[in-house]
Design a protein around this motif. Structure first.
Motif, PDB file in Angstrom:
ATOM      1  N   GLU A  36       0.835  -1.203   0.000  1.00 32.62           N
ATOM      2  CA  GLU A  36       0.000   0.000   0.000  1.00 32.62           C
ATOM      3  C   GLU A  36       0.872   1.256   0.000  1.00 32.62           C
ATOM      4  O   GLU A  36       0.565   2.238  -0.686  1.00 32.62           O
ATOM      5  CB  GLU A  36      -0.946   0.007   1.210  1.00 32.62           C
ATOM      6  N   GLN A  37       1.962   1.242   0.769  1.00 36.15           N
ATOM      7  CA  GLN A  37       2.876   2.382   0.796  1.00 36.15           C
ATOM      8  C   GLN A  37       3.578   2.553  -0.554  1.00 36.15           C
ATOM      9  O   GLN A  37       3.776   3.680  -1.013  1.00 36.15           O
ATOM     10  CB  GLN A  37       3.910   2.215   1.908  1.00 36.15           C
ATOM     11  N   ALA A  40       1.110   4.109  -2.953  1.00 31.27           N
ATOM     12  CA  ALA A  40       0.942   5.528  -2.645  1.00 31.27           C
ATOM     13  C   ALA A  40       2.156   6.336  -3.115  1.00 31.27           C
ATOM     14  O   ALA A  40       2.016   7.430  -3.679  1.00 31.27           O
ATOM     15  CB  ALA A  40       0.717   5.723  -1.145  1.00 31.27           C
ATOM     16  N   ASP A  43       1.974   6.657  -6.872  1.00 30.62           N
ATOM     17  CA  ASP A  43       0.977   7.663  -7.251  1.00 30.62           C
ATOM     18  C   ASP A  43       1.536   9.078  -7.091  1.00 30.62           C
ATOM     19  O   ASP A  43       1.306   9.942  -7.945  1.00 30.62           O
ATOM     20  CB  ASP A  43      -0.304   7.495  -6.434  1.00 30.62           C
TER      21      ASP A  43
END
Length: 168
Positions: A36-37, A40, A43
């Protein structure tokens, strides 16, 4: 001189970032991030350049293979706005001068912006290869410092600085 080019980070570079999240690459920067990190971070890189995303590039060999990342982002250091620089190269491609060539190219990009005078890098004192990249790329060692990375974790780092206005 080692040949590489740097290309702006794109939406297609998520898998490269996942590969660069390996423990042997991230051992001096707080260890691997969760997926997830990583997503992110990817992105933010795609949205860049910008205040929270920086200006990120992939390191590309002449045959088009992407082997790492390099970039810079604004930060305050001793109450002065500077760029912080960072890079990573996949293990199979380390030790060939690729990071040094990519950092030099990123320095040229940052200097071309004519926005800030200084770029700094803060490799761990226990990371000889990254400290060698700084030396070979033209940074000046200012000394050891306590540096917070990742957030909430202090590490003993070297403070390297390069003058972006001295690009003759």
């Amino acid at each position: 001189m080692t040949e590489v080019r740097i290309e702006r980070w794109s939406a297609d570079d998520l898998e490269l970032l996942r590969q660069l999240n390996a423990p042997e690459i991230r051992n001096h920067t707080g260890g691997p991030e969760t997926d997830e990190q990583v997503i992110a971070r990817h992105d933010r890189y795609v949205r860049g350049p910008g205040p929270r995303s920086g200006t990120m590039f992939t390191i590309v060999l002449p045959d088009g293979v992407k082997v790492g990342s390099v970039g810079y982002w604004e930060r305050l250091w001793h109450d002065e706005p500077v760029y912080e620089m960072g890079w990573a190269v996949l293990p199979a491609y380390q030790g060939r001068g690729l990071a040094t060539a990519a950092v030099r190219a990123a320095i040229a990009e940052a200097a071309a912006e004519r926005k800030l005078r200084w770029a700094h890098a803060y490799p761990s004192v226990d990371n000889p290869p990254s400290n060698a990249v700084c030396r070979k790329a033209g940074f000046t060692l200012l000394g050891e410092t306590e540096f917070e990375y990742p957030p909430g974790h202090l590490m003993r780092s070297n403070d390297w600085r390069v003058d972006l206005t001295d690009r003759s």
